[in-house]
Design a protein around this motif. Structure first.
Motif, mmCIF file in Angstrom:
data_model
loop_
_atom_site.group_PDB
_atom_site.id
_atom_site.type_symbol
_atom_site.label_atom_id
_atom_site.label_comp_id
_atom_site.label_asym_id
_atom_site.label_seq_id
_atom_site.Cartn_x
_atom_site.Cartn_y
_atom_site.Cartn_z
ATOM 1 N N ASN A 191 0.702 -1.109 0.006
ATOM 2 C CA ASN A 191 -0.115 0.239 0.001
ATOM 3 C C ASN A 191 0.805 1.264 -0.046
ATOM 4 O OD1 ASN A 191 -2.367 -1.164 -0.050
ATOM 5 N ND2 ASN A 191 -2.758 -1.324 2.238
ATOM 6 N N PHE A 192 1.811 1.228 0.669
ATOM 7 C CA PHE A 192 2.964 2.491 0.796
ATOM 8 C C PHE A 192 3.558 2.572 -0.672
ATOM 9 C CE2 PHE A 192 7.192 4.257 0.935
ATOM 10 C CZ PHE A 192 6.877 5.378 1.849
ATOM 11 N N VAL A 193 3.973 1.415 -1.432
ATOM 12 C CA VAL A 193 4.439 1.807 -2.476
ATOM 13 C C VAL A 193 3.430 2.397 -3.632
ATOM 14 C CG1 VAL A 193 5.490 0.576 -4.746
ATOM 15 C CG2 VAL A 193 6.024 -0.062 -2.110
ATOM 16 N N LEU A 194 2.165 1.688 -3.500
ATOM 17 C CA LEU A 194 1.149 2.177 -4.250
ATOM 18 C C LEU A 194 0.940 3.892 -4.233
ATOM 19 C CD1 LEU A 194 -1.275 1.788 -6.458
ATOM 20 C CD2 LEU A 194 -2.566 0.991 -4.456
ATOM 21 N N VAL A 195 0.791 4.056 -2.849
ATOM 22 C CA VAL A 195 0.462 5.429 -2.215
ATOM 23 C C VAL A 195 1.720 6.399 -3.004
ATOM 24 C CG1 VAL A 195 0.211 7.304 -0.563
ATOM 25 C CG2 VAL A 195 -1.100 5.148 -0.508
ATOM 26 N N LYS A 196 2.886 6.022 -2.901
ATOM 27 C CA LYS A 196 3.934 6.789 -3.260
ATOM 28 C C LYS A 196 4.144 6.815 -4.746
ATOM 29 C CE LYS A 196 9.045 7.035 -3.221
ATOM 30 N NZ LYS A 196 10.467 6.371 -2.762
ATOM 31 N N ALA A 240 -6.049 11.871 1.206
ATOM 32 C CA ALA A 240 -6.155 10.714 0.273
ATOM 33 C C ALA A 240 -5.364 9.464 0.376
ATOM 34 C CB ALA A 240 -6.168 11.318 -1.355
ATOM 35 N N GLY A 241 -4.024 9.938 0.619
ATOM 36 C CA GLY A 241 -3.004 8.790 0.642
ATOM 37 C C GLY A 241 -3.358 7.895 1.946
ATOM 38 N N MET A 242 -4.021 8.570 3.026
ATOM 39 C CA MET A 242 -3.936 7.996 4.235
ATOM 40 C C MET A 242 -5.470 7.098 4.109
ATOM 41 S SD MET A 242 -2.981 10.326 7.507
ATOM 42 C CE MET A 242 -4.113 11.573 7.154
ATOM 43 N N ILE A 243 -6.233 7.497 3.413
ATOM 44 C CA ILE A 243 -7.748 7.295 3.593
ATOM 45 C C ILE A 243 -8.020 5.976 2.516
ATOM 46 C CG2 ILE A 243 -10.184 7.572 3.077
ATOM 47 C CD1 ILE A 243 -9.649 10.430 4.315
ATOM 48 N N LEU A 244 -7.509 6.328 1.208
ATOM 49 C CA LEU A 244 -7.871 5.388 0.122
ATOM 50 C C LEU A 244 -7.584 3.867 0.139
ATOM 51 C CD1 LEU A 244 -7.572 7.587 -2.791
ATOM 52 C CD2 LEU A 244 -9.710 6.999 -1.833
ATOM 53 N N LEU A 253 1.849 7.141 10.035
ATOM 54 C CA LEU A 253 3.293 7.559 10.417
ATOM 55 C C LEU A 253 4.201 7.205 9.014
ATOM 56 C CD1 LEU A 253 5.818 7.945 12.251
ATOM 57 C CD2 LEU A 253 5.871 5.491 12.804
ATOM 58 N N LEU A 254 3.715 6.279 8.229
ATOM 59 C CA LEU A 254 4.133 5.743 6.911
ATOM 60 C C LEU A 254 4.190 6.783 5.988
ATOM 61 C CD1 LEU A 254 3.628 1.930 6.790
ATOM 62 C CD2 LEU A 254 5.915 3.140 7.338
ATOM 63 N N VAL A 255 2.898 7.253 5.876
ATOM 64 C CA VAL A 255 2.833 8.144 4.662
ATOM 65 C C VAL A 255 2.490 9.606 4.750
ATOM 66 C CG1 VAL A 255 1.423 6.159 3.429
ATOM 67 C CG2 VAL A 255 0.095 7.802 4.784
ATOM 68 N N THR A 256 2.884 10.026 6.068
ATOM 69 C CA THR A 256 2.976 11.530 6.264
ATOM 70 C C THR A 256 3.988 11.944 7.097
ATOM 71 O OG1 THR A 256 1.579 11.572 8.359
ATOM 72 C CG2 THR A 256 -0.003 11.426 6.118
ATOM 73 N N SER A 257 4.608 13.125 6.708
ATOM 74 C CA SER A 257 5.561 14.065 7.514
ATOM 75 C C SER A 257 5.231 15.218 7.758
ATOM 76 C CB SER A 257 6.865 13.739 6.992
ATOM 77 O OG SER A 257 6.788 14.177 5.584
ATOM 78 N N ASP A 258 4.302 15.631 7.116
ATOM 79 C CA ASP A 258 3.763 16.858 7.172
ATOM 80 C C ASP A 258 2.668 17.337 8.380
ATOM 81 O OD1 ASP A 258 2.884 19.559 6.737
ATOM 82 O OD2 ASP A 258 2.883 19.635 4.581
ATOM 83 N N ASP A 259 2.862 18.011 9.195
ATOM 84 C CA ASP A 259 1.811 18.277 10.227
ATOM 85 C C ASP A 259 0.436 18.822 9.885
ATOM 86 O OD1 ASP A 259 2.387 20.717 9.901
ATOM 87 O OD2 ASP A 259 3.347 21.082 11.802
ATOM 88 N N SER A 260 0.301 19.240 8.452
ATOM 89 C CA SER A 260 -0.818 19.856 7.931
ATOM 90 C C SER A 260 -1.873 18.574 7.877
ATOM 91 C CB SER A 260 -0.627 20.449 6.909
ATOM 92 O OG SER A 260 -0.164 19.535 5.599
ATOM 93 N N GLN A 277 -1.126 15.386 9.454
ATOM 94 C CA GLN A 277 -1.175 14.373 10.432
ATOM 95 C C GLN A 277 -2.264 14.336 11.427
ATOM 96 O OE1 GLN A 277 2.901 15.492 12.071
ATOM 97 N NE2 GLN A 277 3.828 13.721 10.778
ATOM 98 N N PRO A 278 -2.403 13.150 12.091
ATOM 99 C CA PRO A 278 -3.659 13.013 13.176
ATOM 100 C C PRO A 278 -3.082 13.353 14.524
ATOM 101 C CG PRO A 278 -2.944 10.824 12.344
ATOM 102 C CD PRO A 278 -2.128 11.770 11.375
ATOM 103 N N LEU A 279 -3.916 13.277 15.617
ATOM 104 C CA LEU A 279 -3.285 13.657 16.796
ATOM 105 C C LEU A 279 -2.530 12.543 17.373
ATOM 106 C CD1 LEU A 279 -3.709 15.600 19.117
ATOM 107 C CD2 LEU A 279 -5.658 14.211 19.946
ATOM 108 N N THR A 280 -2.579 11.160 16.830
ATOM 109 C CA THR A 280 -1.584 10.362 17.372
ATOM 110 C C THR A 280 -0.142 10.614 17.156
ATOM 111 O OG1 THR A 280 -2.265 8.965 15.421
ATOM 112 C CG2 THR A 280 -3.466 8.277 17.438
ATOM 113 N N LEU A 281 -0.102 11.152 16.147
ATOM 114 C CA LEU A 281 1.313 11.166 15.513
ATOM 115 C C LEU A 281 1.908 12.606 16.149
ATOM 116 C CD1 LEU A 281 1.560 10.834 11.714
ATOM 117 C CD2 LEU A 281 2.236 9.145 13.623
ATOM 118 N N ALA A 282 0.865 13.515 16.423
ATOM 119 C CA ALA A 282 1.208 14.846 17.179
ATOM 120 C C ALA A 282 1.596 14.454 18.704
ATOM 121 C CB ALA A 282 0.195 15.838 17.335
ATOM 122 N N LEU A 283 0.891 13.338 19.273
ATOM 123 C CA LEU A 283 1.534 13.148 20.712
ATOM 124 C C LEU A 283 3.008 12.660 20.552
ATOM 125 C CD1 LEU A 283 -1.758 11.299 22.076
ATOM 126 C CD2 LEU A 283 -1.007 13.529 22.464
#
Length: 299
Positions: A147-152, A161-165, A235-242, A244-250
């Protein structure tokens, strides 16, 4: 001693062991939440001196103020905080968007598939459903890399979209759950509607879905809770806090301390704020979830 008195005594002893076991399980379940609250109400400096205290150490509302952005940097450092801030409102919105859209898509497509497997008659239906069930035995970790390769490759990294689809079109458990429920529904009303000229989609949305509202709401609640708590895939598909969900922010908040130890009090306060909506949701709809699972024939 009569036989009746003996049976009554044995029953009382067994009942006592059962209550003791239930109380033990309840204590083990609730204790982590109490410990989170105790830590969130403590002074971070005082926690280092008395880490095993069962009560809040240096009671203060400072950790919650730091998390909600109500404390200054000086006040934060004075209570053992790192001085770092977390825009909890922004990340809460991200979590709501991610969890809501994901849940809506998963439940919608699962409902369509369950209707096809329970109401439509087509060649290979049972065989295809068996293939769907095999997906329940595949660990989710095995699908992360593809899934990560596909999203990339699609250029969807750092997007909602990358997190949801990747997980929005298929859920084996949801399909199985709804199919089991729909198989138990009466077909008389649907057959009457078909004879009157109604199409399959009209029957689905006008008759079947209203009768299946209980299980659909149950799956929506469980799915929302699961997506709200999701950590590894974002965590795999996002590095931008725009996005990122709250779990990563913690996690970022924990690592942002320039001191020798993290701001445990602030972290526990943020964790409690993040968990409270889910706890309230489950407390309100917990009975509905249990009843729907039992009525669907899942043991």
């Amino acid at each position: 001693m009569t036989a009746t008195a003996t049976r009554r005594r044995r029953f009382s002893v067994g009942k006592g062991f059962a209550w003791a076991y239930l109380i033990g399980v309840l204590v083990v379940t609730i204790f982590p939440f109490y410990w989170i609250l105790r830590t969130a109400l403590s002074d971070n400096y005082a926690l280092s001196a008395h880490p095993a205290s069962p009560l809040p150490v240096g009671f203060t509302w400072g950790p919650f103020k730091r998390v909600l952005g109500l404390a200054t940097t000086q006040e934060s450092i004075a209570e053992g905080g790192s001085g770092a801030s977390i825009e909890i409102g922004h990340f809460l919105v991200n979590s709501v968007v991610y969890a809501s859209v994901s849940t809506a898509l998963i439940v919608f497509f699962s409902t369509l598939a369950a209707y096809a497997f329970s109401r439509l008659h087509w060649r290979g239906r049972d065989f295809m459903f068996s293939l769907f069930l095999t997906a329940l035995m595949v660990p989710g970790i095995l699908t992360l890399l593809p899934n990560f390769v596909l999203v990339k490759e699609l250029g969807l990294l750092n997007t909602f979209a990358g997190m949801i689809l990747p997980g929005a079109l298929f859920s084996a458990f949801n399909i199985f759950f709804l199919r089991q429920f729909m198989l138990g529904l009466s077909t008389e009303t649907e057959e009457a509607a078909l004879l009157d000229g109604a199409g399959r989609l009209r029957v689905l949305f006008g008759i079947t879905l209203p009768m299946s509202s209980g299980p659909i709401i149950t799956l929506s609640i469980l799915g929302f809770i699961g997506m709200w708590n999701d950590y590894f895939w974002p965590l795999l598909v996002t590095s931008d806090d725009s996005v990122q969900p709250l779990t990563l922010a913690l996690a970022v908040f924990k690592q942002s301390s320039p001191q020798s130890q993290p701001d445990w009090a602030g972290l526990m306060a943020a964790t409690l704020v993040a968990a409270l909506p889910m706890l309230a949701l489950f407390m309100v709809f917990g009975r509905r979830i249990v009843n729907s699972i039992g009525f669907s024939g899942i043991k």
